[in-house]
Design a protein around this motif. Structure first.
Motif, PDB file in Angstrom:
ATOM      1  N   MET A 115       0.650  -0.946   0.094  1.00 52.09           N
ATOM      2  CA  MET A 115       0.200   0.011  -0.371  1.00 52.09           C
ATOM      3  C   MET A 115       1.180   1.060   0.013  1.00 52.09           C
ATOM      4  O   MET A 115      -0.246   2.405   0.120  1.00 52.09           O
ATOM      5  N   HIS A 116       1.919   1.241   0.266  1.00 49.68           N
ATOM      6  CA  HIS A 116       3.046   2.350   0.978  1.00 49.68           C
ATOM      7  C   HIS A 116       3.675   2.896  -0.101  1.00 49.68           C
ATOM      8  O   HIS A 116       3.593   3.960  -0.151  1.00 49.68           O
ATOM      9  N   GLU A 117       3.947   2.531  -1.626  1.00 50.97           N
ATOM     10  CA  GLU A 117       4.207   3.230  -2.265  1.00 50.97           C
ATOM     11  C   GLU A 117       3.876   2.527  -4.062  1.00 50.97           C
ATOM     12  O   GLU A 117       4.250   1.742  -4.656  1.00 50.97           O
ATOM     13  N   PRO A 118       3.310   3.637  -4.472  1.00 53.11           N
ATOM     14  CA  PRO A 118       1.946   2.976  -5.507  1.00 53.11           C
ATOM     15  C   PRO A 118       2.687   3.349  -7.212  1.00 53.11           C
ATOM     16  O   PRO A 118       3.100   2.431  -7.860  1.00 53.11           O
ATOM     17  N   GLY A 119       3.220   4.249  -6.631  1.00 49.64           N
ATOM     18  CA  GLY A 119       4.414   4.806  -7.550  1.00 49.64           C
ATOM     19  C   GLY A 119       5.563   5.886  -7.373  1.00 49.64           C
ATOM     20  O   GLY A 119       4.910   6.832  -6.613  1.00 49.64           O
ATOM     21  N   GLY A 120       6.883   5.454  -7.026  1.00 48.31           N
ATOM     22  CA  GLY A 120       7.765   5.917  -6.083  1.00 48.31           C
ATOM     23  C   GLY A 120       8.280   7.291  -7.109  1.00 48.31           C
ATOM     24  O   GLY A 120       9.556   6.966  -7.809  1.00 48.31           O
ATOM     25  N   GLY A 121       7.912   8.137  -7.085  1.00 48.69           N
ATOM     26  CA  GLY A 121       8.767   9.687  -7.706  1.00 48.69           C
ATOM     27  C   GLY A 121      10.223   9.747  -7.108  1.00 48.69           C
ATOM     28  O   GLY A 121       9.934  10.116  -5.527  1.00 48.69           O
ATOM     29  N   LEU A 122      11.090  10.025  -8.118  1.00 49.88           N
ATOM     30  CA  LEU A 122      12.474  11.076  -7.764  1.00 49.88           C
ATOM     31  C   LEU A 122      12.388  11.809  -7.421  1.00 49.88           C
ATOM     32  O   LEU A 122      11.581  12.677  -8.502  1.00 49.88           O
ATOM     33  N   ALA A 123      13.430  13.174  -6.866  1.00 50.61           N
ATOM     34  CA  ALA A 123      13.812  14.034  -7.238  1.00 50.61           C
ATOM     35  C   ALA A 123      14.894  14.475  -7.058  1.00 50.61           C
ATOM     36  O   ALA A 123      15.899  13.904  -6.762  1.00 50.61           O
TER      37      ALA A 123
ATOM     38  N   SER B 119       1.094 -12.485  -0.341  1.00 50.51           N
ATOM     39  CA  SER B 119       0.112 -11.085  -0.694  1.00 50.51           C
ATOM     40  C   SER B 119      -0.434 -11.142   0.590  1.00 50.51           C
ATOM     41  O   SER B 119      -1.368 -11.874   1.304  1.00 50.51           O
ATOM     42  N   PHE B 120      -0.684  -9.850   0.790  1.00 50.48           N
ATOM     43  CA  PHE B 120      -1.619  -9.475   1.692  1.00 50.48           C
ATOM     44  C   PHE B 120      -2.919  -9.450   1.706  1.00 50.48           C
ATOM     45  O   PHE B 120      -3.219  -9.474   0.442  1.00 50.48           O
ATOM     46  N   ASN B 121      -3.610  -9.918   2.640  1.00 52.52           N
ATOM     47  CA  ASN B 121      -5.412 -10.667   2.397  1.00 52.52           C
ATOM     48  C   ASN B 121      -5.840  -9.189   2.581  1.00 52.52           C
ATOM     49  O   ASN B 121      -5.292  -8.088   3.146  1.00 52.52           O
ATOM     50  N   GLU B 122      -7.255  -9.742   2.353  1.00 51.14           N
ATOM     51  CA  GLU B 122      -8.321  -8.121   2.119  1.00 51.14           C
ATOM     52  C   GLU B 122      -8.725  -7.914   3.884  1.00 51.14           C
ATOM     53  O   GLU B 122      -8.592  -6.365   3.964  1.00 51.14           O
ATOM     54  N   GLU B 123      -8.500  -8.508   5.017  1.00 50.61           N
ATOM     55  CA  GLU B 123      -7.961  -7.934   5.877  1.00 50.61           C
ATOM     56  C   GLU B 123      -6.817  -7.231   6.129  1.00 50.61           C
ATOM     57  O   GLU B 123      -7.126  -6.252   7.018  1.00 50.61           O
ATOM     58  N   VAL B 124      -5.634  -7.549   6.239  1.00 52.82           N
ATOM     59  CA  VAL B 124      -4.603  -6.410   6.228  1.00 52.82           C
ATOM     60  C   VAL B 124      -4.669  -5.280   5.443  1.00 52.82           C
ATOM     61  O   VAL B 124      -4.254  -4.389   5.636  1.00 52.82           O
ATOM     62  N   TRP B 125      -5.379  -5.717   3.767  1.00 50.55           N
ATOM     63  CA  TRP B 125      -5.180  -4.798   3.508  1.00 50.55           C
ATOM     64  C   TRP B 125      -6.561  -3.480   3.749  1.00 50.55           C
ATOM     65  O   TRP B 125      -5.702  -1.796   3.566  1.00 50.55           O
ATOM     66  N   ASP B 126      -7.982  -3.922   4.655  1.00 49.60           N
ATOM     67  CA  ASP B 126      -8.700  -3.272   5.385  1.00 49.60           C
ATOM     68  C   ASP B 126      -7.527  -2.493   6.513  1.00 49.60           C
ATOM     69  O   ASP B 126      -8.587  -0.898   6.002  1.00 49.60           O
ATOM     70  N   ALA B 127      -6.973  -3.504   7.148  1.00 52.09           N
ATOM     71  CA  ALA B 127      -6.670  -2.549   8.435  1.00 52.09           C
ATOM     72  C   ALA B 127      -5.815  -1.220   7.831  1.00 52.09           C
ATOM     73  O   ALA B 127      -5.670  -0.191   8.231  1.00 52.09           O
TER      74      ALA B 127
END
Length: 363
Positions: free
Chosen positions: A238-246, A301-309
């Protein structure tokens, strides 16, 4: 707003004033010297080699008018000292990930990646055509910096764990390297998080100082040898769906450049902004196979319970981020609005096509 649907705001630390000591760029016979510091180690596959490629291309495109001196992490300053070094004028530019600087202002997270946020194409669209660059300029200007995007990683893996994560409770007490607002989300779920530069992750994982880490994706992660210390590799996180650099430039230095030299830096950054995520796409599949087939890595893969959390915690994080300052709320408003507009179309175009293509081709 529906907390499961999406999310608003994370607190980090108060803004700090940036010293400004650098004069106009030194010019000799139409030449400008540019000292670049990086958050990545030298010859680091993926991120490090991308930064070196960018530094080289600036010299090539300028036909030697811009003389580039590139310093990898630790060669001039430590990885996490690069922001202040450039803001203070002790170097002219840095290459790194701006979510490392959320302790200065949480708004910087949006200019790398945020939980449940934009994928790479959406993020680039927001920066170039949705007002994101103007907000980045406004935020960075408070710290005596000018920013350009210069790369990306695509959607990142969920990370390496020494145990399976079957419920959100499995995260409690887990010592994990994860920076940015993603790290704040994990902290809310009970993990003990740290933000380590890339060159220090392996030794901390092997020693047991941390029990889990995220880094990038299979291509970059393969060379880190995390598989020697962590057995389970989680796919999309969930944390970095598209990491951009600077590419961060000292503001006085930037303002002192000619329009031509500014255009050269912009062109080189835009070229690498495309090349870096393309390189990841070209290599991730092959290196994932190596991890599984040659090193016995177990994919999860993270399950839906973890994704919801993750979603519930992310909602709190975004609310706190918005409360930090008017500028943080302004950035979040722009980002979330663009995300919903872009994502709504992506759902009926790219995502629908990709799902049907993969079904038909058996992928």
């Amino acid at each position: 707003m529906d907390r499961r649907l999406f999310l608003k705001g994370a607190a980090v630390a108060a803004p700090a004033a940036a010293a400004t000591t650098l004069a106009a760029p030194a010019v000799a016979q139409d030449r400008v010297e540019l000292n670049i510091v990086s958050t990545w180690p030298r010859d680091f596959p993926g991120l490090g080699t991308s930064a070196q490629r960018l530094a080289r291309r600036i010299g090539e495109i300028s036909n030697g008018e811009i003389v580039v001196n590139y310093f990898a992490a630790g060669e001039k300053v430590g990885a996490f000292d690069s922001f202040d070094t450039v803001a203070n004028g002790d170097a002219q530019a840095y290459i790194g990930a701006d979510y490392y600087w959320t302790g200065k202002h949480p708004g910087f997270a949006y200019f790398t990646s945020v939980p449940f946020g934009m994928i790479q194409a959406e993020w680039n669209a927001w920066l170039k055509f949705g007002g994101g660059q103007e907000l980045w300029d406004e935020l960075s200007g408070e710290f005596n910096l000018k920013k350009l995007t210069c790369g990306g990683t695509g959607t990142q893996a969920g990370g390496w764990f020494n145990k399976e994560i079957e419920t959100a409770d499995d995260l409690r007490g887990l010592k994990m390297r994860i920076p940015g607002l993603g790290g704040t989300v994990m902290s809310k779920l009970g993990a003990s998080t740290v933000s380590l530069p890339g060159g220090q992750i392996y030794e901390n994982l092997v020693s047991g100082a941390i029990e889990a880490t995220e880094w990038v994706g299979p291509y970059n992660d393969y060379f880190m040898k995390f598989y020697e210390a962590a057995k389970y590799y989680y796919t999309s996180g969930m944390h970095e769906p598209g990491g951009g650099l600077a590419f961060g430039v000292n503001r006085q230095f930037w303002d002192g450049l000619s329009a031509h030299h500014q255009a050269i830096l912009t062109a080189a950054c835009m070229e690498e902004n495309a090349a870096a995520p393309e390189e990841a796409v070209a290599n991730n599949g092959a290196y994932l196979s190596k991890l599984v087939n040659e090193h016995g890595v177990e994919l999860r893969s993270f399950n839906e319970e973890v994704w919801d959390a993750f979603g519930e915690a992310s909602a709190e994080v975004f609310e706190e981020t918005r409360a930090h300052s008017a500028l943080a709320a302004k950035i979040d408003d722009s980002y979330q609005g663009a995300l919903r507009e872009f994502g709504g179309y992506l759902k009926i175009a790219d995502i629908e096509f990709a799902n049907q293509r993969n079904r038909v081709l058996g992928l």
